[in-house]
Write a protein that holds these residues in place. Structure first.
Motif, PDB file in Angstrom:
ATOM      1  N   GLY A 100      -2.522  30.521  -7.464  1.00  0.00           N
ATOM      2  CA  GLY A 100      -1.072  30.734  -7.426  1.00  0.00           C
ATOM      3  C   GLY A 100      -0.548  31.021  -8.810  1.00  0.00           C
ATOM      4  O   GLY A 100      -1.249  30.828  -9.812  1.00  0.00           O
ATOM      5  N   THR A 101       0.690  31.488  -8.865  1.00  0.00           N
ATOM      6  CA  THR A 101       1.313  31.757 -10.163  1.00  0.00           C
ATOM      7  C   THR A 101       2.446  30.769 -10.400  1.00  0.00           C
ATOM      8  O   THR A 101       3.133  30.357  -9.465  1.00  0.00           O
ATOM      9  CB  THR A 101       1.804  33.216 -10.264  1.00  0.00           C
ATOM     10  OG1 THR A 101       2.582  33.338 -11.460  1.00  0.00           O
ATOM     11  CG2 THR A 101       2.622  33.639  -9.070  1.00  0.00           C
ATOM     12  N   VAL A 102       2.603  30.416 -11.662  1.00  0.00           N
ATOM     13  CA  VAL A 102       3.600  29.407 -12.025  1.00  0.00           C
ATOM     14  C   VAL A 102       5.028  29.868 -11.701  1.00  0.00           C
ATOM     15  O   VAL A 102       5.920  29.040 -11.540  1.00  0.00           O
ATOM     16  CB  VAL A 102       3.438  29.023 -13.513  1.00  0.00           C
ATOM     17  CG1 VAL A 102       3.903  30.160 -14.420  1.00  0.00           C
ATOM     18  CG2 VAL A 102       4.177  27.746 -13.841  1.00  0.00           C
ATOM     19  N   ASP A 103       5.238  31.167 -11.588  1.00  0.00           N
ATOM     20  CA  ASP A 103       6.589  31.669 -11.260  1.00  0.00           C
ATOM     21  C   ASP A 103       7.024  31.211  -9.874  1.00  0.00           C
ATOM     22  O   ASP A 103       8.205  31.228  -9.548  1.00  0.00           O
ATOM     23  CB  ASP A 103       6.615  33.208 -11.238  1.00  0.00           C
ATOM     24  CG  ASP A 103       5.935  33.781 -12.432  1.00  0.00           C
ATOM     25  OD1 ASP A 103       6.621  34.007 -13.429  1.00  0.00           O
ATOM     26  OD2 ASP A 103       4.705  33.961 -12.383  1.00  0.00           O
ATOM     27  N   ASN A 104       6.037  30.874  -9.041  1.00  0.00           N
ATOM     28  CA  ASN A 104       6.329  30.538  -7.645  1.00  0.00           C
ATOM     29  C   ASN A 104       5.213  29.591  -7.188  1.00  0.00           C
ATOM     30  O   ASN A 104       4.349  29.980  -6.418  1.00  0.00           O
ATOM     31  CB  ASN A 104       6.338  31.858  -6.844  1.00  0.00           C
ATOM     32  CG  ASN A 104       6.790  31.650  -5.439  1.00  0.00           C
ATOM     33  OD1 ASN A 104       7.281  30.586  -5.080  1.00  0.00           O
ATOM     34  ND2 ASN A 104       6.600  32.672  -4.610  1.00  0.00           N
ATOM     35  N   ILE A 105       5.230  28.374  -7.694  1.00  0.00           N
ATOM     36  CA  ILE A 105       4.111  27.436  -7.457  1.00  0.00           C
ATOM     37  C   ILE A 105       3.978  27.176  -5.955  1.00  0.00           C
ATOM     38  O   ILE A 105       4.959  26.803  -5.304  1.00  0.00           O
ATOM     39  CB  ILE A 105       4.344  26.107  -8.219  1.00  0.00           C
ATOM     40  CG1 ILE A 105       4.377  26.359  -9.730  1.00  0.00           C
ATOM     41  CG2 ILE A 105       3.262  25.091  -7.876  1.00  0.00           C
ATOM     42  CD1 ILE A 105       4.629  25.115 -10.593  1.00  0.00           C
ATOM     43  N   PRO A 106       2.782  27.396  -5.410  1.00  0.00           N
ATOM     44  CA  PRO A 106       2.624  27.233  -3.965  1.00  0.00           C
ATOM     45  C   PRO A 106       2.530  25.756  -3.569  1.00  0.00           C
ATOM     46  O   PRO A 106       1.491  25.293  -3.086  1.00  0.00           O
ATOM     47  CB  PRO A 106       1.321  27.997  -3.680  1.00  0.00           C
ATOM     48  CG  PRO A 106       0.540  27.884  -4.950  1.00  0.00           C
ATOM     49  CD  PRO A 106       1.542  27.833  -6.066  1.00  0.00           C
ATOM     50  N   TRP A 107       3.609  25.024  -3.782  1.00  0.00           N
ATOM     51  CA  TRP A 107       3.611  23.591  -3.443  1.00  0.00           C
ATOM     52  C   TRP A 107       5.038  23.140  -3.138  1.00  0.00           C
ATOM     53  O   TRP A 107       5.991  23.748  -3.615  1.00  0.00           O
ATOM     54  CB  TRP A 107       3.043  22.762  -4.609  1.00  0.00           C
ATOM     55  CG  TRP A 107       2.335  21.549  -4.089  1.00  0.00           C
ATOM     56  CD1 TRP A 107       2.879  20.299  -3.908  1.00  0.00           C
ATOM     57  CD2 TRP A 107       0.980  21.465  -3.651  1.00  0.00           C
ATOM     58  NE1 TRP A 107       1.938  19.455  -3.368  1.00  0.00           N
ATOM     59  CE2 TRP A 107       0.760  20.150  -3.201  1.00  0.00           C
ATOM     60  CE3 TRP A 107      -0.069  22.385  -3.574  1.00  0.00           C
ATOM     61  CZ2 TRP A 107      -0.469  19.724  -2.700  1.00  0.00           C
ATOM     62  CZ3 TRP A 107      -1.287  21.964  -3.083  1.00  0.00           C
ATOM     63  CH2 TRP A 107      -1.484  20.653  -2.651  1.00  0.00           C
ATOM     64  N   GLU A 108       5.132  22.071  -2.376  1.00  0.00           N
ATOM     65  CA  GLU A 108       6.454  21.558  -1.991  1.00  0.00           C
ATOM     66  C   GLU A 108       7.170  20.934  -3.196  1.00  0.00           C
ATOM     67  O   GLU A 108       6.509  20.516  -4.160  1.00  0.00           O
ATOM     68  CB  GLU A 108       6.294  20.512  -0.885  1.00  0.00           C
ATOM     69  CG  GLU A 108       5.557  19.274  -1.346  1.00  0.00           C
ATOM     70  CD  GLU A 108       5.053  18.416  -0.177  1.00  0.00           C
ATOM     71  OE1 GLU A 108       4.073  18.814   0.477  1.00  0.00           O
ATOM     72  OE2 GLU A 108       5.650  17.359   0.050  1.00  0.00           O
ATOM     73  N   PRO A 109       8.504  20.819  -3.129  1.00  0.00           N
ATOM     74  CA  PRO A 109       9.240  20.199  -4.244  1.00  0.00           C
ATOM     75  C   PRO A 109       8.968  18.693  -4.334  1.00  0.00           C
ATOM     76  O   PRO A 109       8.507  18.089  -3.366  1.00  0.00           O
ATOM     77  CB  PRO A 109      10.718  20.438  -3.887  1.00  0.00           C
ATOM     78  CG  PRO A 109      10.737  21.284  -2.679  1.00  0.00           C
ATOM     79  CD  PRO A 109       9.383  21.297  -2.071  1.00  0.00           C
ATOM     80  N   ASN A 110       9.273  18.117  -5.503  1.00  0.00           N
ATOM     81  CA  ASN A 110       9.287  16.644  -5.687  1.00  0.00           C
ATOM     82  C   ASN A 110       7.960  15.990  -5.313  1.00  0.00           C
ATOM     83  O   ASN A 110       7.945  14.958  -4.633  1.00  0.00           O
ATOM     84  CB  ASN A 110      10.405  16.001  -4.841  1.00  0.00           C
ATOM     85  CG  ASN A 110      11.734  16.663  -5.073  1.00  0.00           C
ATOM     86  OD1 ASN A 110      12.134  16.871  -6.216  1.00  0.00           O
ATOM     87  ND2 ASN A 110      12.409  17.038  -4.003  1.00  0.00           N
ATOM     88  N   PHE A 111       6.846  16.536  -5.743  1.00  0.00           N
ATOM     89  CA  PHE A 111       5.550  15.993  -5.310  1.00  0.00           C
ATOM     90  C   PHE A 111       4.748  15.344  -6.443  1.00  0.00           C
ATOM     91  O   PHE A 111       4.151  14.293  -6.264  1.00  0.00           O
ATOM     92  CB  PHE A 111       4.708  17.105  -4.681  1.00  0.00           C
ATOM     93  CG  PHE A 111       3.464  16.594  -4.018  1.00  0.00           C
ATOM     94  CD1 PHE A 111       3.474  16.207  -2.683  1.00  0.00           C
ATOM     95  CD2 PHE A 111       2.275  16.455  -4.737  1.00  0.00           C
ATOM     96  CE1 PHE A 111       2.334  15.691  -2.081  1.00  0.00           C
ATOM     97  CE2 PHE A 111       1.131  15.946  -4.141  1.00  0.00           C
ATOM     98  CZ  PHE A 111       1.165  15.573  -2.810  1.00  0.00           C
ATOM     99  N   PHE A 112       4.736  15.955  -7.631  1.00  0.00           N
ATOM    100  CA  PHE A 112       3.816  15.505  -8.694  1.00  0.00           C
ATOM    101  C   PHE A 112       4.535  14.602  -9.689  1.00  0.00           C
ATOM    102  O   PHE A 112       5.583  14.970 -10.222  1.00  0.00           O
ATOM    103  CB  PHE A 112       3.230  16.711  -9.435  1.00  0.00           C
ATOM    104  CG  PHE A 112       2.378  17.572  -8.533  1.00  0.00           C
ATOM    105  CD1 PHE A 112       1.104  17.166  -8.162  1.00  0.00           C
ATOM    106  CD2 PHE A 112       2.860  18.773  -8.037  1.00  0.00           C
ATOM    107  CE1 PHE A 112       0.325  17.936  -7.317  1.00  0.00           C
ATOM    108  CE2 PHE A 112       2.085  19.559  -7.196  1.00  0.00           C
ATOM    109  CZ  PHE A 112       0.820  19.136  -6.834  1.00  0.00           C
ATOM    110  N   ASP A 113       3.949  13.429  -9.970  1.00  0.00           N
ATOM    111  CA  ASP A 113       4.603  12.588 -10.982  1.00  0.00           C
ATOM    112  C   ASP A 113       4.130  12.913 -12.397  1.00  0.00           C
ATOM    113  O   ASP A 113       4.755  12.488 -13.359  1.00  0.00           O
ATOM    114  CB  ASP A 113       4.537  11.086 -10.671  1.00  0.00           C
ATOM    115  CG  ASP A 113       3.232  10.642 -10.099  1.00  0.00           C
ATOM    116  OD1 ASP A 113       2.222  10.907 -10.755  1.00  0.00           O
ATOM    117  OD2 ASP A 113       3.240  10.063  -9.001  1.00  0.00           O
TER     118      ASP A 113
END
Ligand SMILES: C[S@@+](CC[C@H](N)C(=O)[O-])C[C@H]1O[C@@H](n2cnc3c(N)ncnc32)[C@H](O)[C@@H]1O
Length: 229
Positions: A100-113
């Protein structure tokens, strides 16, 4: 949707790096500066961590060992890098990789601490958009950390821009911090991380003029910029 041109160039270039084995060899140069950054990040056993621009995944594997009850995701624009990362990481159950590209991270919001990105952010076609995406996928009170060796305040790296085959952004610590603040991060700060690698008497590579310049570059160190959501 067709892939935009800058992203295509990055993918093709880093696919070539991966095929040449450079994904693995970068551990040698980047671990001496990443190690102190990891200590500052205060990773917990349960942390969910994203490694943005993870390359061949050596750092993602270290992170997965440090967060055995959390989840680590390595993401990279180069499918070849991700193929190398997956191959070397089979059996690490709390670790996965996505293209994936950082411009549009293929992951849901509010996930990584915790989010870390090592020697990647100066390649991002739109650094402001990339930092906004780090903010989107971070949890509240989560933190994002970018570590780079190519930045305006270290004069010994400026020649790299001409040597690299893809466009880069030579920003100062102040400019990176403003991108973090503009994206919404709080407690934005930076540190310089000197590289403790012992210096040799001679240097024959193409990134520095001579051993003295390389030593001066390492003494100033890498730039670590971070902020909390
Ligand atoms: C110099 S390598 C560093 C790799 C790894 N972090 C390491 O330290 O070994 C830069 C990495 O960033 C990735 N990258 C560059 N631009 C990117 C983007 N826009 N989105 C995701 N990854 C990107 C590249 O594909 C490459 O693997």
């Amino acid at each position: 949707m067709p892939e935009p041109k800058p992203q295509q160039r990055l993918r093709e270039e880093f696919d070539r790096w991966a095929a040449d084995g450079r994904g693995e060899s970068m551990e040698h140069d980047h671990w001496p500066i990443a190690r102190p950054a990891l200590e500052l990040m205060q990773i917990a056993e349960t942390s969910n961590i994203m490694d943005v621009g993870c390359g061949a995944g050596w750092l993602s594997r270290i992170l997965a060992q440090r967060a055995p009850r959390g989840r680590v995701v390595g993401m990279d624009i180069s499918d070849e890098m991700i193929a190398h990362a997956r191959k070397a990481s089979a059996g690490q159950k709390n670790l996965s990789f996505v293209v994936g590209t950082v411009d549009n991270i293929p992951w849901e919001p509010n996930f990584f601490d915790r989010i870390i990105t090592v020697e990647s952010s100066y390649y991002w076609p739109d650094p402001a958009q990339g930092v906004r995406e780090l903010y989107r996928v971070a949890t509240n009170n989560g933190s994002a950390w970018t570590l780079i060796n190519y930045y305006r305040d270290n004069p010994y790296c400026h020649q790299w821009g001409k040597l690299l085959a893809v466009p880069t952004h030579l920003l100062s610590a102040e400019e990176w911090k403003n991108l973090f603040r503009d994206a919404g991060f709080k407690n934005v700060a930076h540190q310089l991380i000197p590289d403790p690698t012992p210096n040799r008497a001679t240097y024959t590579g193409r990134w520095f003029r001579d051993a003295k310049e390389l030593a001066a570059f390492r003494a100033i160190g890498a730039l670590l910029v971070h902020g909390t959501k």
